[in-house]
Design an enzyme around this catalytic site. Sequence first.
Site, PDB file in Angstrom:
ATOM      1  NE  ARG A  70      -1.919  -1.722   3.629  1.00 36.48           N
ATOM      2  CZ  ARG A  70      -2.411  -1.936   4.974  1.00 36.48           C
ATOM      3  NH1 ARG A  70      -3.632  -1.443   5.406  1.00 36.48           N
ATOM      4  NH2 ARG A  70      -1.551  -2.434   5.747  1.00 36.48           N
ATOM      5  CE  LYS A 104       1.014  -2.216   9.402  1.00 35.07           C
ATOM      6  NZ  LYS A 104      -0.488  -2.675  10.098  1.00 35.07           N
ATOM      7  CE1 TYR A 164      -5.344   2.105  10.488  1.00 35.29           C
ATOM      8  CE2 TYR A 164      -4.210   1.575   8.423  1.00 35.29           C
ATOM      9  CZ  TYR A 164      -5.357   1.870   9.250  1.00 35.29           C
ATOM     10  OH  TYR A 164      -6.625   1.840   8.367  1.00 35.29           O
ATOM     11  CG  HIS A 211      -1.511  -1.022  14.949  1.00 32.33           C
ATOM     12  ND1 HIS A 211      -2.807  -1.234  15.181  1.00 32.33           N
ATOM     13  CD2 HIS A 211      -1.507  -0.943  13.686  1.00 32.33           C
ATOM     14  CE1 HIS A 211      -3.363  -1.118  14.111  1.00 32.33           C
ATOM     15  NE2 HIS A 211      -2.702  -1.059  13.176  1.00 32.33           N
ATOM     16  CD  GLU A 248      -3.638   2.571  15.531  1.00 28.43           C
ATOM     17  OE1 GLU A 248      -3.334   3.160  14.380  1.00 28.43           O
ATOM     18  OE2 GLU A 248      -2.769   2.664  16.260  1.00 28.43           O
ATOM     19  CB  ALA A 261      -7.228  -8.802  17.551  1.00 32.15           C
ATOM     20  CG  ASP A 289      -3.808  -4.575  14.237  1.00 32.24           C
ATOM     21  OD1 ASP A 289      -4.603  -5.450  15.027  1.00 32.24           O
ATOM     22  OD2 ASP A 289      -4.279  -3.831  13.470  1.00 32.24           O
ATOM     23  CB  ALA A 349       0.857  -7.127  12.106  1.00 35.28           C
TER      24      ALA A 349
HETATM   25  N1  LIG Z   1      -4.156  -7.698  10.996  1.00 35.52           N
HETATM   26  C1  LIG Z   1      -4.781  -6.640  10.236  1.00 35.52           C
HETATM   27  O1  LIG Z   1      -4.188  -6.695   8.975  1.00 35.52           O
HETATM   28  C2  LIG Z   1      -5.701  -5.929  10.380  1.00 35.52           C
HETATM   29  C3  LIG Z   1      -6.216  -5.799  11.738  1.00 35.52           C
HETATM   30  N2  LIG Z   1      -7.262  -4.792  12.281  1.00 35.52           N
HETATM   31  C4  LIG Z   1      -7.469  -5.313  13.775  1.00 35.52           C
HETATM   32  O2  LIG Z   1      -8.898  -5.899  13.807  1.00 35.52           O
HETATM   33  C5  LIG Z   1      -9.304  -5.599  14.930  1.00 35.52           C
HETATM   34  C6  LIG Z   1     -10.829  -5.489  14.997  1.00 35.52           C
HETATM   35  O3  LIG Z   1     -11.140  -4.323  14.344  1.00 35.52           O
HETATM   36  P1  LIG Z   1     -12.657  -3.660  14.105  1.00 35.52           P
HETATM   37  O4  LIG Z   1     -13.611  -4.713  13.714  1.00 35.52           O
HETATM   38  O5  LIG Z   1     -12.509  -2.592  13.314  1.00 35.52           O
HETATM   39  O6  LIG Z   1     -12.714  -3.039  15.693  1.00 35.52           O
HETATM   40  P2  LIG Z   1     -14.444  -2.807  15.884  1.00 35.52           P
HETATM   41  O7  LIG Z   1     -14.288  -1.883  17.109  1.00 35.52           O
HETATM   42  O8  LIG Z   1     -15.365  -2.484  15.077  1.00 35.52           O
HETATM   43  O9  LIG Z   1     -14.951  -4.198  16.764  1.00 35.52           O
HETATM   44  C7  LIG Z   1     -14.690  -4.937  17.739  1.00 35.52           C
HETATM   45  C8  LIG Z   1     -15.699  -5.761  18.499  1.00 35.52           C
HETATM   46  O10 LIG Z   1     -14.840  -6.416  19.453  1.00 35.52           O
HETATM   47  C9  LIG Z   1     -16.061  -6.513  20.338  1.00 35.52           C
HETATM   48  N3  LIG Z   1     -15.314  -6.986  21.640  1.00 35.52           N
HETATM   49  C10 LIG Z   1     -14.705  -6.098  22.638  1.00 35.52           C
HETATM   50  N4  LIG Z   1     -14.210  -7.022  23.581  1.00 35.52           N
HETATM   51  C11 LIG Z   1     -14.732  -8.388  23.325  1.00 35.52           C
HETATM   52  C12 LIG Z   1     -14.835  -9.457  24.153  1.00 35.52           C
HETATM   53  N5  LIG Z   1     -14.231  -9.784  25.397  1.00 35.52           N
HETATM   54  N6  LIG Z   1     -15.498 -10.443  23.607  1.00 35.52           N
HETATM   55  C13 LIG Z   1     -16.092 -10.215  22.498  1.00 35.52           C
HETATM   56  N7  LIG Z   1     -16.077  -9.124  21.857  1.00 35.52           N
HETATM   57  C14 LIG Z   1     -15.254  -8.019  22.255  1.00 35.52           C
HETATM   58  C15 LIG Z   1     -16.670  -5.073  20.679  1.00 35.52           C
HETATM   59  O11 LIG Z   1     -17.974  -5.179  21.318  1.00 35.52           O
HETATM   60  C16 LIG Z   1     -16.619  -4.754  19.177  1.00 35.52           C
HETATM   61  O12 LIG Z   1     -17.903  -5.254  18.567  1.00 35.52           O
HETATM   62  C17 LIG Z   1      -8.470  -4.295  15.472  1.00 35.52           C
HETATM   63  O13 LIG Z   1      -7.582  -4.715  16.626  1.00 35.52           O
HETATM   64  C18 LIG Z   1      -7.943  -3.829  14.308  1.00 35.52           C
HETATM   65  O14 LIG Z   1      -6.774  -2.927  14.409  1.00 35.52           O
HETATM   66  C19 LIG Z   1      -7.851  -4.289  11.429  1.00 35.52           C
HETATM   67  C20 LIG Z   1      -7.552  -4.207  10.015  1.00 35.52           C
HETATM   68  C21 LIG Z   1      -6.329  -4.769   9.427  1.00 35.52           C
HETATM   69  C1  LIG Z   2      -5.122  -1.580  10.433  1.00 34.53           C
HETATM   70  C2  LIG Z   2      -3.918  -2.319  10.142  1.00 34.53           C
HETATM   71  O1  LIG Z   2      -3.206  -2.885  10.819  1.00 34.53           O
HETATM   72  C3  LIG Z   2      -3.570  -2.473   8.537  1.00 34.53           C
HETATM   73  O2  LIG Z   2      -4.150  -1.891   7.795  1.00 34.53           O
HETATM   74  O3  LIG Z   2      -2.420  -2.900   8.285  1.00 34.53           O
HETATM   75 MG   LIG Z   3       1.594  -3.746  13.011  1.00 38.12          MG
END
Ligand SMILES: NC(=O)C1=CN([C@@H]2O[C@H](COP(=O)(O)OP(=O)(O)OC[C@H]3O[C@@H](n4cnc5c(N)ncnc54)[C@H](O)[C@@H]3O)[C@@H](O)[C@H]2O)C=CC1
Ligand SMILES: CC(=O)C(=O)O
Ligand SMILES: [Mg+2]
Length: 372
Positions: A15, A75, A94, A96, A118, A268, A270, A299
Amino acid sequence: MRVGCPKEIKNHEYRVGLTPGAVREYVAHGHDVIIETKAGAGIGADDDAYRAAGAKIVATAADIFQKSDMVVKVKEPQPSEWAQLRDGQILYTYLHLAPDPEQTKGLLASGVTAIAYETVTDERGGLPLLAPMSEVAGRLSIQAGATALQKANGGRGILLGGVPGVLPAKVAIIGGGVVGLHAAKMAAGIGADVSILDRSIPRLRQLDDLFGGRIHTRYSTIDALEEEVFSADLVIGAVLIPGAAAPKLVTREMLSGMKKGAVIVDVAIDQGGCFETSHATTHSDPTYEVDGVVHYCVANMPGAVPVTSAHALNNATLHYGLQLADKGLKAIAEDRHLRAGLNVHKGRVTNAPVAEALGYDAFAPEAALNVA
Ligand SMILES: NC(=O)C1=CN([C@@H]2O[C@H](COP(=O)(O)OP(=O)(O)OC[C@H]3O[C@@H](n4cnc5c(N)ncnc54)[C@H](O)[C@@H]3O)[C@@H](O)[C@H]2O)C=CC1
Ligand SMILES: CC(=O)C(=O)O
Ligand SMILES: [Mg+2]
């Protein structure tokens, strides 16, 4: 203001912080834009496309870090990047930080003003600069999980949708936010048997309405979590407590109750990941196995589909990017949602969950910026 964008250097990160279309908007606002040569190669935008949009091309990342008032990235800065940041400069990307003490130390030492995409908020309680990448990662999580489930890749060899006469795979999604919703759309669309767990009852109601009975929703207790995780073929980790380290909801002990060859995709990661056994992996070597369970913990998942992701990200980051370029720190002082994105300013941690996770004193952004 001079706005600069280096080429991303994280593993298989294709990206780019500024697309040519975004550059044109900054230039229309009267700003100078400098872009590192080949920064847009991963999305098929060559240096000429950036020149046509009004940018100047520079040869090295060092040129960007030295000459820019604001650095726009995708990133979190890597060690060679954070060493080049400085006091008086704005970093917009971002971060994190909660699971990343080394980067935090680097940013604090630099004196930079760092906005984390974020943790920027909106009026509806959402995270508008995280949402588009969560949409991408949620959808990708099912593709990644389906691939890892194939026998030759270490999985138990089950097709997510099954076929007529044979049951589909079971997918458990922990966290029904943006990632969870988009994972569920893909998994249900392909014919899998999908459950979503969340701690927010209003959110579970909304999901139930959206899917009209096509998926199961469950309040996330330890009992419910165990039941779903033990019977799942694919588990998606999608919880978030904004800014904070992810809670470790699935323990190592729980892995022993899972099916051999089941797959975990910990989106999650990240924020540190919600499985005790997760550690960050890269697109070059995305999976590893613990107790017979395949783990996929990349991540920067959206980096795999940069043509979609870079444009979706720029759509979301442009508004506040222009505000920052037009007004500098005043933009942060004036807007509480952008202020929520301020994580580090002049050697201070200005995000409470980050400070708590890493043992720093938290300074309110208002105090750090001298806003009444
Ligand atoms: N690995 C990657 O490339 C990427 C990672 N992410 C990550 O994904 C994760 C989720 O992001 P979003 O969906 O945007 O967040 P969001 O805030 O939209 O959703 C998170 C959900 O988790 C729930 N939650 C919180 N604690 C909980 C628990 N103990 N048990 C069950 N549910 C619980 C909340 O109520 C909420 O509905 C974040 O850490 C984000 O940074 C996002 C984009 C890319
Ligand atoms: C949100 C995040 O970690 C990504 O887009 O790479
Ligand atoms: Mg990262």
